[in-house]
Design a protein around this motif. Structure first.
Motif: not given
Length: 165
Positions: A28-31, A36-37, A42-46, A75-77
Motif C-alpha cells: 500500500e505504501e509503495l503503491r 508500483i507494487p 522486490d525484483v529491483l531490490a534483489s 516482462d513488466r519491468l
C-alpha cells in the motif's frame, strides 16, 4: 522432535497473518508513493543486492520464489525500461539470459527504497529491540537451515534493498 501441537499451529498461523499484514502495508505504501507494487520493488531490490545484474534463477532464489512466478514481473519491468535482458552471457547456452537494472531502474530503486525503509521502520522495526531482532534472525536461520552467520542488528545487509556502496 517436538510434537505438532496447538501452540505450534497457532505460532505458524500467527506468522502467516503477520507477514501478510506487513506485506500488504508495504504494498500500500509503495503503491501510494510510486504506483508500483511491492513485488516489482522486490525484483529491483534483489537485482541491486546481486550487483545490478543476475540470472533470473538467481533473482528467484534470492527472493525465495519459484522461477516461473518471476518471468511476468521481469516482462513488466522490462516494458517499463527498469531492467534489460541480455542474452550474450559468455560461455552459456543460447537460452541463458541475465537481467540487469537500467540506469532508470537503479534510480527508481534508490528513490523507492526510501519509502520501503520508512514503511519497514513503521510497520516492523520500531516495535522490536536488538534482542528481538537477534531472536528472529536465530529462528529464521533455524527454519531456513542457513549455515552462514546471521548479520547482527545494525548491519546494513539486514535491510532488503540496502545500497551496497
Amino acid at each position: 522432535m517436538a510434537r505438532l501441537d496447538s501452540s505450534r499451529i497457532a505460532a505458524w498461523r500467527g506468522l502467516q497473518a503477520l507477514v501478510g499484514q506487513i506485506e500488504r502495508g508495504l504494498d500500500e505504501e509503495l503503491r501510494a508513493d510510486w504506483d508500483i507494487p511491492l513485488g516489482w520493488f522486490d525484483v529491483l531490490a534483489s537485482l541491486q543486492r546481486l550487483g545490478g545484474r543476475a540470472r533470473p534463477l538467481d533473482v528467484a532464489a534470492d527472493l525465495r520464489l519459484p522461477p516461473s512466478s518471476l518471468s511476468r514481473r521481469l516482462d513488466r519491468l522490462q516494458e517499463e525500461g527498469w531492467i534489460a535482458r541480455h542474452r550474450e552471457v559468455p560461455g552459456a547456452d543460447l537460452r541463458a539470459v541475465e537481467v540487469e537494472l537500467t540506469r532508470t531502474g537503479r534510480r527508481l530503486w534508490r528513490e523507492m527504497n526510501v519509502s520501503y525503509r520508512r514503511a519497514i521502520q513503521a510497520q516492523f522495526a520500531i516495535h522490536l529491540d536488538d534482542v528481538d531482532i537477534a531472536d528472529i534472525a536465530r529462528v529464521l536461520d533455524t527454519l531456513f537451515g542457513i549455515d552462514e552467520p546471521t548479520p547482527q542488528p545494525g548491519d546494513e545487509s539486514l535491510h532488503q534493498g540496502s545500497d551496497p556502496g
